[in-house]
Design a protein around this motif. Structure first.
Motif, short mmCIF file in Angstrom:
data_model
loop_
_atom_site.label_atom_id
_atom_site.label_comp_id
_atom_site.label_asym_id
_atom_site.label_seq_id
_atom_site.Cartn_x
_atom_site.Cartn_y
_atom_site.Cartn_z
N CYS A 399 0.86 -1.18 0.00
CA CYS A 399 0.00 0.00 0.00
C CYS A 399 0.90 1.23 0.00
N ALA A 400 0.77 2.03 -1.03
CA ALA A 400 1.61 3.22 -1.16
C ALA A 400 1.24 4.25 -0.10
N ALA A 401 2.10 5.25 0.01
CA ALA A 401 1.78 6.36 0.92
C ALA A 401 0.46 6.98 0.49
N GLY A 402 -0.35 7.31 1.46
CA GLY A 402 -1.69 7.81 1.16
C GLY A 402 -2.76 6.75 1.27
N PHE A 403 -2.33 5.50 1.48
CA PHE A 403 -3.27 4.39 1.64
C PHE A 403 -2.97 3.68 2.96
N ARG A 404 -3.91 2.87 3.39
CA ARG A 404 -3.73 2.05 4.58
C ARG A 404 -4.21 0.64 4.29
N LYS A 405 -3.70 -0.29 5.08
CA LYS A 405 -4.06 -1.69 4.89
C LYS A 405 -5.41 -1.98 5.55
N VAL A 406 -6.26 -2.71 4.82
CA VAL A 406 -7.54 -3.14 5.35
C VAL A 406 -7.56 -4.67 5.30
N MET A 407 -7.66 -5.28 6.46
CA MET A 407 -7.62 -6.73 6.53
C MET A 407 -8.91 -7.34 5.97
N VAL A 408 -8.74 -8.43 5.25
CA VAL A 408 -9.86 -9.18 4.70
C VAL A 408 -10.12 -10.36 5.63
N PRO A 409 -11.31 -10.46 6.23
CA PRO A 409 -11.56 -11.48 7.26
C PRO A 409 -11.29 -12.90 6.80
N SER A 410 -11.57 -13.22 5.54
CA SER A 410 -11.45 -14.60 5.08
C SER A 410 -10.05 -14.96 4.61
N LYS A 411 -9.11 -14.03 4.70
CA LYS A 411 -7.77 -14.28 4.20
C LYS A 411 -6.75 -14.14 5.31
N ALA A 412 -5.49 -14.50 4.98
CA ALA A 412 -4.40 -14.38 5.95
C ALA A 412 -4.13 -12.91 6.25
N LEU A 413 -3.40 -12.68 7.35
CA LEU A 413 -3.13 -11.31 7.76
C LEU A 413 -2.33 -10.55 6.72
N CYS A 414 -1.50 -11.26 5.96
CA CYS A 414 -0.68 -10.60 4.95
C CYS A 414 -1.45 -10.35 3.66
N CYS A 415 -2.64 -10.89 3.55
CA CYS A 415 -3.46 -10.65 2.37
C CYS A 415 -4.48 -9.57 2.73
N GLU A 417 -6.27 -5.49 1.56
CA GLU A 417 -6.62 -4.55 0.52
C GLU A 417 -6.14 -3.17 0.92
N CYS A 418 -5.90 -2.34 -0.06
CA CYS A 418 -5.42 -0.98 0.21
C CYS A 418 -6.59 -0.01 0.09
N ALA A 419 -6.83 0.74 1.14
CA ALA A 419 -7.91 1.73 1.15
C ALA A 419 -7.30 3.12 1.28
N ARG A 420 -7.84 4.04 0.51
CA ARG A 420 -7.34 5.41 0.56
C ARG A 420 -7.63 6.01 1.94
N CYS A 421 -6.70 6.79 2.43
CA CYS A 421 -6.88 7.42 3.73
C CYS A 421 -8.13 8.28 3.72
N PRO A 422 -8.87 8.29 4.83
CA PRO A 422 -10.06 9.14 4.89
C PRO A 422 -9.70 10.61 4.73
N GLN A 423 -10.71 11.38 4.42
CA GLN A 423 -10.51 12.81 4.23
C GLN A 423 -9.94 13.44 5.49
N GLY A 424 -8.88 14.20 5.33
CA GLY A 424 -8.24 14.86 6.45
C GLY A 424 -7.15 14.06 7.12
N GLN A 425 -6.84 12.84 6.59
CA GLN A 425 -5.81 12.00 7.19
C GLN A 425 -4.78 11.61 6.13
N ILE A 426 -3.58 11.25 6.59
CA ILE A 426 -2.49 10.90 5.69
C ILE A 426 -1.79 9.64 6.20
N SER A 427 -1.03 9.02 5.31
CA SER A 427 -0.04 8.00 5.70
C SER A 427 1.19 8.29 4.86
#
Length: 735
Positions: A399-415, A417-427
């Motif tokens: 996940c590039a800067a500006g995104f955060r990791k979102v865990m998928v319940p049915s998959k391993a912790l390392c699997c 998805e990348c979600a864009r940071c909410p409005q007003g927040q950064i990574s």
């Protein structure tokens, strides 16, 4: 116990380790100080990597004869001092369970299973190689070092492989990575279950595979990988095959190129290297394996009795002569497994030396048992091949800067998805677990990777709106002054006198101030400006509408006072209009003073309305007070409109009530339209809407009341006469 001939032909690597045993024994026997008056001997058993042969060889040693007789020793020769081997963990465990019953010392040079460290289960087992616990930690650290988070595991179904598999899985998960798959190499299958393993590797997205197996098991899997043309995998090797000569051969170079692994400690053995190079078929005629060793090393074939080389499949090898020089090929002075074997032999020799030199009360005996002390050997760390490009192996892309990791319940912790940071927040880093909010005066950039200063917004003179409204306000304020000048110049004329000259001048003055008060809404909202601009607007507009109301009342009283017996004659004159103006203005003044005292307007920095923008505005303090002030203006305008509307049919060629009706209708229309526009606008447009309403309503009064009068005064002087005003003609027919 050695494994030389039982796997895929002859193993030169294991042959050299056997020679290390022979070399160490000969070196000890030639040392006059280590074991004087004693000579060491040795007997070599080939376990062929199988438990059955390892057990058979162990029991044969204990029985002392070809026929195995448990609990009996039938050998009449020298006693067994100890056993060196086996190289495999499973075989060593079996041997240690048997030898431990009789407390026969056993030293393994290659068995790394952590189970063998249990002194209660294996009281007489020792080794010259570290436990797998160190190796697996090193492999897990290697995974972490290269930021691999998605790796596959292959392990043999032996004790070595299964214990290693459990340990490295724990270490990998502890380090934050995940295991894509964990498969076993079936050692009891001829094909080692290789077709299934290759399919698993092909289907997996893991680009890094850790193999915990011996070289003779993994080589069958490697052959299947070559056959199915599998590539693009980075292999991580355990110490059992990291330095394997078998897997270093030409067919496997392309497949295993770039392999990273750990290797056991190596040491310089110059004398042993010379010893190996001195071997020859002509000198070592009693060595049963040297001819096969010669064939493998020099890739040749000994002639048969008919002086003909036997072809090996489709391959034809040159004939071996025996005059080939080993030093041309075996010139490496550093050795790994051979060093472990050499150390194991010397461990026995020094133990015997201590026993022979035992002193009562000093040792090396303790409660009747010999205290074994072997040198400590530790892993020097992973032997890592240098890379120019380190491959990536992740279940999900970073996940590039500006995104955060979102865990998928049915998959391993390392699997994830990348979600864009909410409005007003950064990574500001890759694979961020959560985003961080910016401070109140900053806002994320377009990529939401860093916080930048917010843009400040207010209705300034530099903005397009401010640049238009400010000149319009100034130029508009000149119009009442021009009309006032016209009225002053023509104040003796009938039309000016008929429209109450003093009230008209006061109304023009209030309109001049109305146009100018709009400038208080343009520019940076300073505290003083916020405090006074709405009050000034309310007061001057109250004065303006009060003047209009006074003029309307004056018109009504003037026409009705002419009727016989009218009681309104006493209200004619200048006192009533000014009383109305003062009273109406005072009420607005009182409302504004209460507003300023209890709920004073203050500057406000609004960061909620528009993302990334700080709206600098005036907080009105009390919205109720603002709408009361505005509502009072509406009330005055409504009263003026009603009175003027009722007086519109009064007789006269010039009835000012009609003009006031139109002006108040336009005034009310502007401010009624202002309310929804004001409430829906945001930022500086809210202020711009109020300025526009001020200018528009002021122009409504100017245009409807004064423009027709000045037009007649300036351009229709013939209509500016007493006769015309008292006549029946329609004054608005200018044609």
């Amino acid at each position: 116990f050695w494994n030389c001939l039982c796997f895929l032909g002859f193993s030169t690597e294991y042959y050299q380790t056997m020679q290390a045993l022979i070399f160490a024994v000969e070196e000890i026997n030639s040392d006059p100080e280590l074991l004087p008056q004693y000579t060491l001997g040795f007997q070599v058993f080939d376990s062929c990597f199988t438990l059955r042969k390892a057990a058979h060889g162990t029991l044969s040693l204990l029985s002392g004869g070809r026929k195995i007789t448990p609990n009996y020793h039938c050998h009449k020769g020298a006693p067994v001092a100890g056993i060196i081997g086996d190289s495999g963990s499973s075989q060593s465990i079996l041997m240690a369970q048997i030898l431990g019953l009789y407390r026969y010392p056993q030293i393994s040079y290659f068995a790394t299973s952590p189970t063998l460290s249990d002194r209660n289960l294996f009281p007489s087992f020792f080794r010259t190689i570290p436990s797998d616990e160190f190796q697996m930690r090193g492999l897990a650290q290697l995974v972490s070092h290269f930021n691999w988070s998605w790796v596959g595991l292959l392990a043999s179904d032996t004790d070595y492989g299964q214990f290693g598999l459990q340990m490295i899985k724990q270490e990998i998960v502890k380090g934050g990575a995940c295991v894509a798959f964990a498969e076993n190499i079936r050692t009891n299958h001829p094909d080692r279950n290789a077709p299934h393993l290759v399919q698993v590797i092909r289907k997996s997205t893991a680009k890094v595979v850790i193999v915990i197996s011996s070289d003779f098991d993994f080589v069958i899997v490697a052959d299947e990988l070559l056959e199915q043309n599998v590539s693009g995998i980075t292999w991580i090797a355990s110490e059992a095959w990291a330095t394997s000569e078998l897997l270093s051969k030409e067919p496997y170079k392309g497949l295993l190129s770039g392999t990273v692994g750990v290797a056991i400690r190596r040491g310089q053995m110059t004398r042993f290297t010379k010893y190996i190079n001195s071997l020859s078929p002509s000198e070592n005629v009693n060595d049963l394996f040297i001819k096969e060793f010669w064939e493998e090393i020099f890739n040749c074939k000994w002639l048969n009795r008919d002086n003909v080389t036997i072809p090996l499949g489709n391959e034809t090898r040159k004939a071996c002569t025996g005059s080939e020089k080993l030093e041309d090929l075996l010139n490496e002075e550093y050795h790994r497994v051979s060093l472990n074997v050499y150390t194991a032999v010397y461990a026995f020799a020094w133990a015997l030396h201590s026993w022979l030199n035992c002193t009562s009360g000093i040792g090396p005996f303790y409660l009747g048992n010999l205290k074994w002390q072997l040198p400590c050997w530790f892993l020097n760390g992973p032997s890592v091949q240098c890379f120019q490009i380190v491959p990536l192996s992740k279940c999900s892309p970073s996940c590039a800067a500006g995104f955060r990791k979102v865990m998928v319940p049915s998959k391993a912790l390392c699997c994830y998805e990348c979600a864009r940071c909410p409005q007003g927040q950064i990574s500001n880093q890759t694979d961020a677990v959560e985003c961080n909010p910016c401070s109140w005066d900053t806002w994320p950039n377009q990529h939401r990777a860093k916080c930048i200063a917010r843009t400040t917004e207010f209705l300034s003179y530099e903005d397009d709106l401010g640049l238009i409204l400010a000149p319009v306000s100034i130029l508009s304020s000149l119009v009442p002054l021009v009309f006032w000048g016209v009225f002053v110049h023509y104040k003796k004329t009938p039309i000016v006198r008929a429209n109450n000259y003093s009230l008209s001048c006061l109304l023009l003055l209030s309109l001049f101030l109305c146009f100018l008060c709009s400038l208080g809404f343009i520019g940076y909202p300073q505290p003083e400006k916020c405090l006074l601009r709405q009050v000034a607007f309310g007061m001057v507009f109250a004065l303006c509408i009060s003047c209009v109301l006074a003029k309307t009342i004056t018109v009504v009283i003037a026409f009705n006072a002419t009727k016989p017996g009218s009681r309104l004659r006493k209200w004619t004159g200048v006192r009533l209009p000014y009383f109305v103006i003062i009273l109406c203005t005072f009420i607005q003044f009182s409302l504004c003073m209460i507003w300023l005292i209890f709920y004073p307007p203050v500057p406000e920095l609004n960061t909620e309305t528009k993302p990334g923008i700080i709206i600098v505005s005036c907080n009105e303090g009390s919205p109720t007070a603002f709408w009361c002030m505005l509502g009072y203006l509406g009330l005055l305008a409504t009263i003026s409109f009603i009175v003027a509307f009722l007086a519109r049919r009064l007789p006269d060629s010039f009835n000012e009530a009609k003009l006031i009706t139109f002006s108040m209708l336009a005034f009310l229309s502007v401010w009624v339209s202002f309310i929804p526009a004001y409430l829906s606008a945001r930022g500086m447009y809210t202020v711009a809407m109020e300025v526009f309403a001020i200018l528009s309503s002021s122009w409504a009064v100017v245009g409807c009341i004064f423009v027709p009068k000045c037009f007649i005064v300036l351009f229709r002087p013939n209509m500016n006469s007493r006769e015309h005003l008292m006549g029946k003609r329609n004054i608005y027919n200018f044609s």
